[in-house]
Design an enzyme around this catalytic site. Structure first.
Site, short mmCIF file in Angstrom:
data_model
loop_
_atom_site.label_atom_id
_atom_site.label_comp_id
_atom_site.label_asym_id
_atom_site.label_seq_id
_atom_site.Cartn_x
_atom_site.Cartn_y
_atom_site.Cartn_z
N SER A 126 49.21 13.67 61.69
CA SER A 126 48.31 12.62 62.18
C SER A 126 48.46 12.48 63.69
O SER A 126 49.51 12.76 64.26
CB SER A 126 48.65 11.28 61.50
OG SER A 126 47.95 10.23 62.14
N HIS A 127 47.40 12.01 64.32
CA HIS A 127 47.48 11.71 65.75
C HIS A 127 48.44 10.56 66.02
O HIS A 127 48.96 10.42 67.13
CB HIS A 127 46.09 11.33 66.29
CG HIS A 127 45.19 12.49 66.52
ND1 HIS A 127 44.67 13.26 65.50
CD2 HIS A 127 44.71 13.03 67.68
CE1 HIS A 127 43.91 14.20 66.01
NE2 HIS A 127 43.92 14.10 67.33
#
Lengths: 144, 151
Positions: free
Chosen positions: A19-20
């Protein structure tokens, strides 16, 4: 260096959550872990560093996460959006060919995919079957 | 889904059965859940093939042969069939060889595979909803017995 994929009485695949956001990855991990119990190796690659809040994805962090849970039965990578996919692809290219063959990028949405994949992985289902269950979330209506 | 047609076929077979399932009383208890929870919700169901067991579970196709079995259970959890309870249902269903499906009678859903958490979540089962569980296979009776205690 590599986590054993033999858990209890059967072999299970490993999962990587990309995930970012480190916080988002952690939250998705908590959901997935509740579904999988201690049956499945789940690793995280969220944000650009462990203790900073800079958003982004980094191929090297993803590679490290893959290696944490890598096993012969396979590793399924679940990504959020955009460059997370590209970083994951680069991470796979950095893996030796023999290991890369056992890794699979999932097209599943991150939250639903992680929940579904964690449970079905814990049931001992093989890599492709787990991914099929996770990707079914793409066409499953949430509102019934 | 191919298997959704099977309960209909079995239902006609089961009508030939005159005896109710004598093993119904041996099912596991419901861990303190209110026995009357399914009372009004199951009243309209075809209970002529089975009977109210007094524990919120109504046999629909009580059968003495182990190849098929279906029951109606009422969701008692105030939070409905949520993620964790769904996990336990899928885990339990996956222990059996039989094909196991569920439909939400209260929402008129089609039958879904009870071994899939994604499909299970699509039942959108809230407290008080009636779910029809149907199993078909060599361990169908044991599967339904094990699953009944989870609702």
């Amino acid at each position: 260096m590599y986590a054993a994929c033999w858990r209890g009485q059967r072999e299970v695949i490993g999962l990587v959550i990309v995930s970012h956001s480190a916080k988002l990855a952690q939250g998705v991990y908590e959901l997935a872990a509740q579904m999988a119990g201690d049956q499945v190796g789940i690793s995280l690659a969220g944000g650009l560093c462990d203790d900073c809040e800079t958003l982004g994805t980094d191929a090297q962090r993803i590679l490290t996460a893959i290696e944490e849970v890598w096993c012969e039965d396979g590793v399924l990578l679940l990504m959020d959006v955009g460059s997370a996919v590209m970083s994951a692809e680069i991470a796979l290219e950095m893996l030796p060919e023999a290991r890369r063959r056992n890794c699979l990028l999932s097209n599943a949405p991150l939250v639903e995919g992680a929940i579904v994949a964690a449970l079905h992985a814990s049931l001992g289902e093989p890599l492709q079957a787990v991914n099929a269950q996770a990707e079914a979330a793409l066409s499953a209506s949430k509102l019934g | 889904m191919n298997r959704s047609q099977e309960p209909q076929r079995r239902a006609s077979e089961d009508r030939l059965e005159n005896q109710l399932d004598s093993s119904a009383g041996q099912l596991p208890d419901h861990d303190g859940r209110t026995p009357s929870a399914g009372g009004s919700g199951t009243a309209a169901l075809p209970t002529s093939l089975g009977g109210e067991r007094g524990d919120g579970v109504t046999d629909v196709e009580a059968s003495t042969h182990p190849q098929s079995r279906s029951v109606v259970v009422t969701v008692t959890d105030p939070r409905g069939l949520h993620l964790r309870s769904g996990r336990d249902v899928v885990r339990t269903a996956s222990r059996f060889q039989s094909q196991i499906t569920a439909s939400n009678l209260s929402r008129n859903t089609s039958a879904v595979d009870l071994k899939s958490i994604l499909q299970l979540m699509q039942l959108q089962a809230r407290q008080g909803h009636d779910l029809k569980l149907a199993a078909s296979g060599p361990d169908a009776v044991a599967a339904i017995d094990a699953l009944c205690s989870l609702f």
